[in-house]
Design a protein around this motif. Structure first.
Motif, PDB file in Angstrom:
ATOM      1  N   PRO A 191       0.824  -1.222   0.000  1.00 46.23           N
ATOM      2  CA  PRO A 191       0.000   0.000   0.000  1.00 46.23           C
ATOM      3  C   PRO A 191       0.854   1.267   0.000  1.00 46.23           C
ATOM      4  O   PRO A 191       1.856   1.368   0.712  1.00 46.23           O
ATOM      5  CB  PRO A 191      -0.804  -0.133   1.299  1.00 46.23           C
TER       6      PRO A 191
ATOM      7  N   LEU B 261      -4.331   0.338  -1.533  1.00 43.30           N
ATOM      8  CA  LEU B 261      -4.357  -1.014  -0.979  1.00 43.30           C
ATOM      9  C   LEU B 261      -3.336  -1.929  -1.642  1.00 43.30           C
ATOM     10  O   LEU B 261      -3.423  -3.152  -1.525  1.00 43.30           O
ATOM     11  CB  LEU B 261      -5.771  -1.614  -1.115  1.00 43.30           C
TER      12      LEU B 261
ATOM     13  N   LEU C  84      -7.425  -2.156  -4.741  1.00 43.00           N
ATOM     14  CA  LEU C  84      -8.642  -1.436  -4.356  1.00 43.00           C
ATOM     15  C   LEU C  84      -9.694  -1.526  -5.457  1.00 43.00           C
ATOM     16  O   LEU C  84     -10.853  -1.843  -5.195  1.00 43.00           O
ATOM     17  CB  LEU C  84      -8.313   0.025  -4.050  1.00 43.00           C
TER      18      LEU C  84
ATOM     19  N   TRP D 269      -0.653  -7.800   2.292  1.00 46.32           N
ATOM     20  CA  TRP D 269      -1.883  -7.071   1.951  1.00 46.32           C
ATOM     21  C   TRP D 269      -2.796  -7.883   1.042  1.00 46.32           C
ATOM     22  O   TRP D 269      -3.999  -7.645   1.002  1.00 46.32           O
ATOM     23  CB  TRP D 269      -1.525  -5.735   1.292  1.00 46.32           C
TER      24      TRP D 269
ATOM     25  N   VAL E  25      -6.101  -7.412   3.323  1.00 50.68           N
ATOM     26  CA  VAL E  25      -7.083  -6.454   2.809  1.00 50.68           C
ATOM     27  C   VAL E  25      -8.370  -7.147   2.353  1.00 50.68           C
ATOM     28  O   VAL E  25      -9.473  -6.731   2.747  1.00 50.68           O
ATOM     29  CB  VAL E  25      -6.467  -5.598   1.686  1.00 50.68           C
TER      30      VAL E  25
END
Length: 278
Positions: free
Chosen positions: A55, A61, A71, A246, A250
């Protein structure tokens, strides 16, 4: 304390609605390529940076193994999951309510047959059957939705039948019947309106179950065909890129965020609906 809880609940639903609203705005704007930025396409690969970027200000993201923005792909994955889940939920409602209400007018042999179908469909597990069919028909998301409907309508139909049989003895129904209403009109004008709270109560659990089932299939690569954006594709990539935290964290946060919002809808609003009036 009540105000504090209420404030945070409202704030949560604001964020929840904002996420879904932005996701659907991007989804519909994509049909206007002349005004839609190429960088917001889910398949866009940022070649200015190496893939698998954490990120940052450029990619909030992070990016995945192909340099695609996580994202944007999660927003489109949210739309894909909700579209599938809403379609499945609508199908279960149509079949479940039709079978449950009209079952009360069926002759006994036909009612027994429908009850047997309800028992069988409720007993069969969805995921093993969907996995088996997906191996023969990979990427056929419509077939998965049909299987989910065929295995999910039974519980709703049984509950609707029980409530409908109770409504048959209510003064409202008896008064309508004395006026000479046809069975179809009796159902549409007296039974269906009285089942509103029951219908609303089933909506969040059905949506919750559909999103979770599709995410599990997407994780195994048997849901939406690759490279369609899904909520679970980051989990698959994380298996080979364990240093890219991530890619796992995420999507997990987004999935829990969406499912918790659906669950809170049931607890906060559906439970406050007036009970069925007899």
């Amino acid at each position: 304390m009540t105000f504090f809880n209420s404030f945070w609940t409202r704030f949560y639903f604001f964020l929840w609605t904002l996420w879904i609203g932005v996701a659907y705005c991007l989804f519909f704007l994509r049909f206007f390529p002349s005004i839609y930025p190429e960088s917001l396409l889910p398949e866009f690969m940022d070649e200015s940076l190496p893939p698998v970027q954490p990120p940052s200000l450029l990619h909030i993201l992070g990016t995945d193994e192909l340099g695609r923005d996580c994202l944007v792909r999660l927003l489109f994955g949210t739309v894909n999951s909700l579209n599938f889940s809403l379609g499945v939920t609508a199908g279960i409602y149509v079949v479940g309510f039709a079978a449950g209400t009209f079952m009360i007018f069926f002759p006994y042999p036909l009612k027994l047959l429908v009850s047997l179908l309800v028992e069988v469909s409720s007993a069969l597990p969805f995921l093993p059957i969907a996995l088996g069919l997906s191996s023969f028909f990979p990427g056929n998301i419509a077939l998965i939705g049909i299987v989910k409907v065929c295995l999910g309508w039974g519980t709703l139909a049984q509950r609707v039948r029980i409530e409908s049989e109770t409504l048959l003895e209510s003064p409202l129904f008896l008064a309508a019947k004395s006026q000479g209403f046809s069975p179809t009109r009796l159902i549409t004008h007296t039974v269906f309106p009285q089942l509103t709270s029951l219908a609303a109560g089933f909506f969040p659990p059905l949506l919750f179950s559909s999103v979770l089932s599709l995410t599990a299939l997407d994780f195994w690569g048997l849901g939406y065909p690759i490279p369609a954006p899904t909520l679970a594709e980051g989990f698959r990539q994380y298996q080979e890129l364990s240093e890219a935290w991530w890619l796992f964290a995420v999507p997990l946060v987004v999935l829990v965020f969406l499912l918790t919002g659906i669950r809170l809808i049931q607890d906060r609003w559906v439970i406050k609906l007036p009970p069925i009036a007899y």
